[in-house]
Design a protein around this motif. Sequence first.
Motif, PDB file in Angstrom:
ATOM      1  N   LYS A  17      -4.440   6.797   0.341  1.00 21.78           N
ATOM      2  CA  LYS A  17      -3.784   5.514   0.115  1.00 21.78           C
ATOM      3  C   LYS A  17      -4.079   5.034  -1.305  1.00 21.78           C
ATOM      4  N   ALA A  18      -3.201   4.169  -1.781  1.00 21.21           N
ATOM      5  CA  ALA A  18      -3.401   3.542  -3.091  1.00 21.21           C
ATOM      6  C   ALA A  18      -2.653   2.214  -3.096  1.00 21.21           C
ATOM      7  N   GLU A  19      -3.249   1.245  -3.734  1.00 24.27           N
ATOM      8  CA  GLU A  19      -2.617  -0.073  -3.798  1.00 24.27           C
ATOM      9  C   GLU A  19      -1.550  -0.163  -4.870  1.00 24.27           C
ATOM     10  N   SER A  20      -1.618   0.725  -5.869  1.00 22.35           N
ATOM     11  CA  SER A  20      -0.651   0.631  -6.963  1.00 22.35           C
ATOM     12  C   SER A  20      -0.312   2.012  -7.499  1.00 22.35           C
ATOM     13  N   LEU A  21       0.731   2.044  -8.293  1.00 21.70           N
ATOM     14  CA  LEU A  21       1.169   3.274  -8.941  1.00 21.70           C
ATOM     15  C   LEU A  21       0.679   3.270 -10.390  1.00 21.70           C
ATOM     16  N   LYS A  22       0.558   4.451 -10.958  1.00 24.23           N
ATOM     17  CA  LYS A  22       0.189   4.530 -12.374  1.00 24.23           C
ATOM     18  C   LYS A  22       1.347   3.986 -13.195  1.00 24.23           C
ATOM     19  N   ASN A  23       1.025   3.290 -14.275  1.00 25.18           N
ATOM     20  CA  ASN A  23       2.099   2.660 -15.050  1.00 25.18           C
ATOM     21  C   ASN A  23       2.294   3.267 -16.434  1.00 25.18           C
ATOM     22  N   SER A  24       1.660   4.403 -16.693  1.00 27.04           N
ATOM     23  CA  SER A  24       1.886   5.057 -17.980  1.00 27.04           C
ATOM     24  C   SER A  24       1.614   6.549 -17.849  1.00 27.04           C
TER      25      SER A  24
ATOM     26  N   MET B  44       0.852  -1.176   0.000  1.00 28.45           N
ATOM     27  CA  MET B  44       0.000   0.000   0.000  1.00 28.45           C
ATOM     28  C   MET B  44       0.893   1.233   0.000  1.00 28.45           C
ATOM     29  N   TYR B  45       0.501   2.203  -0.802  1.00 24.93           N
ATOM     30  CA  TYR B  45       1.210   3.487  -0.867  1.00 24.93           C
ATOM     31  C   TYR B  45       0.375   4.528  -0.139  1.00 24.93           C
ATOM     32  N   TYR B  46       1.055   5.475   0.504  1.00 25.37           N
ATOM     33  CA  TYR B  46       0.383   6.534   1.229  1.00 25.37           C
ATOM     34  C   TYR B  46       0.979   7.871   0.809  1.00 25.37           C
ATOM     35  N   LEU B  47       0.131   8.837   0.559  1.00 21.52           N
ATOM     36  CA  LEU B  47       0.554  10.209   0.299  1.00 21.52           C
ATOM     37  C   LEU B  47      -0.029  11.081   1.399  1.00 21.52           C
ATOM     38  N   LYS B  48       0.775  12.004   1.883  1.00 17.05           N
ATOM     39  CA  LYS B  48       0.348  12.865   2.977  1.00 17.05           C
ATOM     40  C   LYS B  48       0.665  14.308   2.624  1.00 17.05           C
ATOM     41  N   THR B  49      -0.284  15.185   2.885  1.00 19.57           N
ATOM     42  CA  THR B  49      -0.051  16.615   2.707  1.00 19.57           C
ATOM     43  C   THR B  49      -0.773  17.352   3.831  1.00 19.57           C
ATOM     44  N   GLU B  50      -0.429  18.601   4.027  1.00 23.25           N
ATOM     45  CA  GLU B  50      -1.059  19.345   5.110  1.00 23.25           C
ATOM     46  C   GLU B  50      -1.199  20.806   4.751  1.00 23.25           C
ATOM     47  N   HIS B  51      -2.123  21.436   5.430  1.00 27.82           N
ATOM     48  CA  HIS B  51      -2.334  22.876   5.291  1.00 27.82           C
ATOM     49  C   HIS B  51      -2.947  23.375   6.603  1.00 27.82           C
ATOM     50  N   SER B  52      -2.822  24.655   6.872  1.00 25.79           N
ATOM     51  CA  SER B  52      -3.316  25.231   8.125  1.00 25.79           C
ATOM     52  C   SER B  52      -4.241  26.400   7.860  1.00 25.79           C
ATOM     53  N   PHE B  53      -5.060  26.686   8.854  1.00 28.64           N
ATOM     54  CA  PHE B  53      -5.903  27.877   8.801  1.00 28.64           C
ATOM     55  C   PHE B  53      -6.110  28.385  10.225  1.00 28.64           C
ATOM     56  N   ASP B  54      -6.439  29.648  10.328  1.00 28.75           N
ATOM     57  CA  ASP B  54      -6.698  30.278  11.615  1.00 28.75           C
ATOM     58  C   ASP B  54      -8.181  30.585  11.711  1.00 28.75           C
ATOM     59  N   SER B  55      -8.787  30.193  12.815  1.00 28.43           N
ATOM     60  CA  SER B  55     -10.189  30.530  13.027  1.00 28.43           C
ATOM     61  C   SER B  55     -10.513  30.473  14.511  1.00 28.43           C
ATOM     62  N   ALA B  56     -11.675  31.025  14.827  1.00 26.94           N
ATOM     63  CA  ALA B  56     -12.160  31.024  16.204  1.00 26.94           C
ATOM     64  C   ALA B  56     -13.373  30.111  16.304  1.00 26.94           C
ATOM     65  N   HIS B  57     -13.631  29.644  17.506  1.00 27.45           N
ATOM     66  CA  HIS B  57     -14.822  28.859  17.779  1.00 27.45           C
ATOM     67  C   HIS B  57     -15.091  28.901  19.278  1.00 27.45           C
ATOM     68  N   PHE B  58     -16.174  28.287  19.670  1.00 28.48           N
ATOM     69  CA  PHE B  58     -16.480  28.079  21.083  1.00 28.48           C
ATOM     70  C   PHE B  58     -17.355  26.834  21.140  1.00 28.48           C
ATOM     71  N   LEU B  59     -17.455  26.256  22.313  1.00 20.37           N
ATOM     72  CA  LEU B  59     -18.259  25.054  22.485  1.00 20.37           C
ATOM     73  C   LEU B  59     -19.440  25.372  23.396  1.00 20.37           C
TER      74      LEU B  59
ATOM     75  N   GLU C 270       2.318  10.657 -15.162  1.00 18.54           N
ATOM     76  CA  GLU C 270       2.285  10.300 -13.744  1.00 18.54           C
ATOM     77  C   GLU C 270       2.766   8.862 -13.506  1.00 18.54           C
ATOM     78  N   ARG C 271       3.445   8.283 -14.480  1.00 14.32           N
ATOM     79  CA  ARG C 271       3.983   6.922 -14.321  1.00 14.32           C
ATOM     80  C   ARG C 271       4.877   6.878 -13.089  1.00 14.32           C
ATOM     81  N   GLY C 272       4.676   5.862 -12.263  1.00 15.22           N
ATOM     82  CA  GLY C 272       5.468   5.718 -11.046  1.00 15.22           C
ATOM     83  C   GLY C 272       4.938   6.534  -9.872  1.00 15.22           C
ATOM     84  N   MET C 273       3.782   7.153 -10.047  1.00 13.35           N
ATOM     85  CA  MET C 273       3.172   7.967  -8.990  1.00 13.35           C
ATOM     86  C   MET C 273       1.798   7.414  -8.639  1.00 13.35           C
ATOM     87  N   VAL C 274       1.345   7.759  -7.452  1.00  8.22           N
ATOM     88  CA  VAL C 274      -0.054   7.514  -7.099  1.00  8.22           C
ATOM     89  C   VAL C 274      -0.908   8.540  -7.833  1.00  8.22           C
TER      90      VAL C 274
END
Length: 142
Positions: free
Chosen positions: A38-45, A1-16, A48-52
Amino acid sequence: MYYLKTEHSFDSAHFLQGYDGKCRNIHGHRWRVVATMKAESLKNSGQERGMVLDFGDFKRDLKAMVDFYDHAFLIEAGSLSKKLYEALIEEDFKLIELPFRPTAENMAKYFYDQLSKQYPMDLLEVYETPNNCASYRGEHHE
């Protein structure tokens, strides 16, 4: 299994609403959203060959989703009095009404569900602080 991870942030307010503690008061966070697909395989052509997939697409879509919440006041629908809600609208505050309590746990599931419409998601993490994180993994995780 292949995994790709990315992230981003934001600022905000809240209350409960209805919480017996400090979080019942309006407060802000630098929310950090970490998305793992996640992906079980990579592209083969093609280019994006060799990438998820092209990381740029995944990053762009997460950023677009998260940026919507930047510098906003996140509120659970119905949690403000009508008078306060109208006053904030009149002052042109950026209010985002959510159909759930704006906890890190609920935000993690919400972002997971949104990204799952486009990507085979594995895990979504939402950090309210650098040390406190809520995670959501879908029911169909293998």
